[in-house]
Design a protein around this motif. Structure first.
Motif, short mmCIF file in Angstrom:
data_model
loop_
_atom_site.label_atom_id
_atom_site.label_comp_id
_atom_site.label_asym_id
_atom_site.label_seq_id
_atom_site.Cartn_x
_atom_site.Cartn_y
_atom_site.Cartn_z
N LEU A 78 72.95 71.54 54.27
CA LEU A 78 73.32 70.14 54.03
C LEU A 78 74.78 69.87 54.40
N LYS A 79 75.63 70.88 54.18
CA LYS A 79 77.05 70.68 54.48
C LYS A 79 77.28 70.47 55.98
N ARG A 80 76.31 70.91 56.78
CA ARG A 80 76.45 70.77 58.24
C ARG A 80 75.86 69.47 58.76
N GLN A 81 75.27 68.68 57.83
CA GLN A 81 74.69 67.41 58.25
C GLN A 81 75.68 66.29 57.99
N ALA A 82 75.39 65.12 58.54
CA ALA A 82 76.22 63.95 58.28
C ALA A 82 76.17 63.61 56.80
N PRO A 83 77.25 63.07 56.26
CA PRO A 83 77.24 62.71 54.83
C PRO A 83 76.23 61.61 54.54
N GLY A 84 75.81 61.53 53.30
CA GLY A 84 74.87 60.49 52.90
C GLY A 84 73.85 61.05 51.95
N THR A 85 73.01 60.16 51.44
CA THR A 85 71.98 60.55 50.49
C THR A 85 70.94 61.43 51.17
N VAL A 86 70.41 62.37 50.42
CA VAL A 86 69.35 63.24 50.91
C VAL A 86 68.05 62.80 50.25
N PHE A 87 67.12 62.33 51.05
CA PHE A 87 65.82 61.85 50.55
C PHE A 87 64.79 62.95 50.75
N LEU A 88 64.06 63.26 49.68
CA LEU A 88 63.13 64.39 49.68
C LEU A 88 61.72 63.90 49.42
N GLN A 89 60.81 64.26 50.29
CA GLN A 89 59.42 63.86 50.07
C GLN A 89 58.49 64.96 50.54
N GLY A 90 57.56 65.36 49.66
CA GLY A 90 56.44 66.19 50.09
C GLY A 90 56.47 67.66 49.72
N ALA A 91 57.56 68.17 49.20
CA ALA A 91 57.61 69.61 48.91
C ALA A 91 57.01 69.90 47.54
N ASP A 92 56.73 71.19 47.24
CA ASP A 92 56.27 71.53 45.91
C ASP A 92 57.44 71.45 44.93
N SER A 93 57.12 71.48 43.65
CA SER A 93 58.13 71.22 42.63
C SER A 93 59.27 72.25 42.64
N ALA A 94 58.94 73.51 42.92
CA ALA A 94 59.99 74.54 42.92
C ALA A 94 61.01 74.25 44.02
N HIS A 95 60.51 73.91 45.20
CA HIS A 95 61.42 73.58 46.31
C HIS A 95 62.22 72.33 46.00
N LEU A 96 61.59 71.33 45.39
CA LEU A 96 62.31 70.11 45.04
C LEU A 96 63.42 70.41 44.04
N ALA A 97 63.12 71.24 43.04
CA ALA A 97 64.13 71.57 42.04
C ALA A 97 65.33 72.26 42.70
N VAL A 98 65.04 73.20 43.56
CA VAL A 98 66.12 73.90 44.27
C VAL A 98 66.93 72.92 45.11
N CYS A 99 66.25 71.99 45.75
CA CYS A 99 66.95 71.00 46.60
C CYS A 99 67.88 70.11 45.77
N LEU A 100 67.44 69.73 44.58
CA LEU A 100 68.31 68.90 43.74
C LEU A 100 69.60 69.65 43.40
N ILE A 101 69.46 70.92 43.07
CA ILE A 101 70.63 71.74 42.75
C ILE A 101 71.51 71.90 43.99
N ALA A 102 70.88 72.12 45.13
CA ALA A 102 71.62 72.29 46.38
C ALA A 102 72.39 71.02 46.74
N CYS A 103 71.79 69.88 46.51
CA CYS A 103 72.49 68.61 46.79
C CYS A 103 73.73 68.49 45.92
N ASP A 104 73.60 68.91 44.67
CA ASP A 104 74.76 68.88 43.79
C ASP A 104 75.84 69.82 44.32
N MET A 105 75.43 71.00 44.77
CA MET A 105 76.37 71.97 45.33
C MET A 105 77.09 71.39 46.54
#
Lengths: 82, 454
Positions: B42-69
């Motif tokens: 994510l740090k290598r992407q352009a800034p802005g909101t990260v919209f997440l759709q379609g992954a299983d709950s474990a991946h979504l949970a990890v993504c939320l934490i990663a976005c915070d990081m």
């Protein structure tokens, strides 16, 4: 209300709900399980079924605290009070 | 803040199970590793909101934490949202990166979950301090425009408490992570180093199997969920589970489901939680009765003060929503008091919930705005007038009901069939009308009321 036996009318209600959820092709019989091991009704489908039974018969098992598992149990409930 | 807590948990309890599902089982240490990998991407992407759709709950949970990081605002879009709805949501929040399971066509910044999780972890250290971007939680829009309630993780986590002994708890995630309640489950288990079991679906068989296989002892869900789940349980099967703690929230709890749960799980503690997406967690009731004690009106309770104004429950909270992404959606207030939209009745020593003030329909814990459904119905040829309302339902609390007048020359059953087709394409399953009746409607005080059914 439609005319016909209780069995026919209950099965028609179940078929109507199946059609609404895009599963009109499913076979329906008295042995058919209503939920995921059979016709695949989830909570919203079951809510629809409850409303449809109430409209057709004036009552439904779910309002009276019962949770029938098969079409046959639905028929039994409706038939017991008819 | 989410990431900071995970770092601490991973340091202290790296091998302890955190997220457990059929496809994935992550310890706190593994969750941290994967979060760092995604954050690097994510740090290598352009800034802005990260919209997440379609992954299983474990991946979504990890993504939320990663976005915070990575100091990115996150936003989970329901799998039920159509591509057009997803586009509106993204535009309403100022654009950003859209992450899905499949590669998308050109025209928008996109990525796949596979790319994010499969990338290398940077050797550069990620910031120790968590970001402040927070999360956008989507709520139902009034006329189709989705609303987004903005929270910082600090706000969302401000009510989380470390409870002695809670690290041994095994919770079932019964809410999706795009719901306020689902996020509260994730936060609670992370803060307390508990285990969160992620069922593959909300089908009864999958839920029961997850509960039994992973020895779930704590479940928080809506009364609709519990009616459907408990309705299919017999006492014998219920006793094979390890459930010892039951929480209900998201909609009014009635005495029938409380009694049923007591019968199935006689040794379990049963708690009702009152919370809203806009206001956060407010208070809880543990006496096993519907409503809440009237004495809650006389003192601070939980995180709020309560009062009744013109039959509506108002609350005054200290920690709540930062604001709406769109300024046109404001929470109704009376000074510092915030309107909940819930009608209540004070009877003796108890306050009972009696419905909603604005006609908002609550279908199994999901809010549905009648106007949105009416507009869809009125767009169907042959519909002269339409009225949408919530009809009480023993399974879902309420369902969406539709009364309509049909123009001359149109067959009612065909018009109804067309409405159902349109609804399936344009409304979520919760919003779709499940009881449609032809009626004679009249206008009274500029509102359509139903006169008689045909």
């Amino acid at each position: 209300m439609t005319v016909g036996t209780v069995d026919d009318r209950v099965i028609k209600v179940v078929r109507d709900v199946l059609e609404q959820k895009g599963a009109a092709e499913q076979e329906v019989g008295t042995e058919s399980s209503l939920y995921e091991e059979g016709l695949g009704f989830d909570s919203l489908d079951t809510a629809t079924l409850s409303a449809a039974l109430e409209r057709e018969f004036g009552r439904d098992p779910y309002t009276e605290g019962e949770f029938p598992r098969t079409v046959g149990e639905l028929i039994q409930f409706i038939g017991a009070q008819s | 803040m989410l990431a900071q807590v995970l770092r601490t948990r991973a340091h202290d309890l790296g091998q302890q199970p955190f997220l457990v599902g059929t496809e994935r089982r992550l310890t706190f240490g593994e969750a941290l590793e994967q979060s760092a990998t995604v954050a690097t991407f994510l740090k290598r992407q352009a800034p802005g909101t990260v919209f997440l759709q379609g992954a299983d709950s474990a991946h979504l949970a990890v993504c939320l934490i990663a976005c915070d990081m990575a100091d990115r605002r996150s936003c989970i879009i329901s799998e039920e949202s159509t591509p057009a709805e997803a586009e509106r949501i993204i535009d309403n929040l100022g654009g950003g990166l859209f992450v899905t399971t499949e590669p998308l066509a050109q025209g928008r910044d996109t990525a796949t979950f596979q790319e994010m999780f499969g990338g290398p972890r940077s050797t550069d250290a990620l910031p120790e301090e968590s970001g402040t971007a927070g999360i956008a939680i989507l709520t139902s829009g009034t006329t189709g425009a989705p609303k987004a309630a903005l929270y910082t993780w600090e706000h969302l986590m401000s009510q989380a408490r470390v409870i002695e002994g809670e690290s041994d708890a095994v919770w079932l995630l019964a809410y999706p992570l795009n719901h306020f309640a689902g996020l509260q489950m994730l936060i609670h288990t992370l803060v307390n180093a508990s285990t969160l079991v992620l069922p593959p679906s909300r089908r009864f068989g999958d839920l029961l199997e997850s509960i039994v296989e992973h020895r779930v002892d704590s479940v928080s869900a809506t009364p609709t969920f519990w009616r459907n789940f408990a309705g299919r349980l017999d006492v014998e099967t219920a006793q094979t589970t390890s459930i010892r703690r039951i929480t209900l929230g998201g909609e009014a709890t009635t005495s029938d489901i409380l009694e049923h749960l007591h019968d199935l799980f006689p040794d379990a503690t049963i708690t009702q939680v009152y919370a809203t997406t806009e206001l956060g967690s407010c208070f809880s009731v543990k006496d096993g009765k519907p409503g809440f004690p009237a004495e809650y009106l006389d003192r601070p309770v939980g995180n709020v003060d309560l009062r009744i104004i013109d039959g509506q429950l108002f609350v005054k909270v200290s920690k709540g929503m930062v604001g709406y992404a769109d300024d046109s959606h404001r929470v109704e207030r009376e000074g510092d008091w915030i309107a909940t939209g819930d009608l209540v009745e004070h009877v003796g020593d108890r306050v009972f919930f009696r419905g909603r003030t604005t006609g908002i329909i609550n279908v199994g814990g999901v809010k549905v705005y009648p106007l949105k459904v009416e507009e869809l119905a009125l767009s169907v040829p042959g519909v002269r007038a339409a009225r949408v309302y919530g009809k009480p339902n023993p399974v879902a609390g309420q369902i969406v009901a539709l009364d309509l007048e049909v123009d001359e020359g149109f067959a009612a059953d065909q018009v109804i069939a067309e409405i159902r087709r349109a609804a399936q394409g344009g409304l979520s399953r919760y919003e779709q009308p499940r009881d449609i009746q032809v009626a004679t409607l009249e206008t009274r005080n500029e509102k359509i009321v139903r006169r008689e059914a045909r």
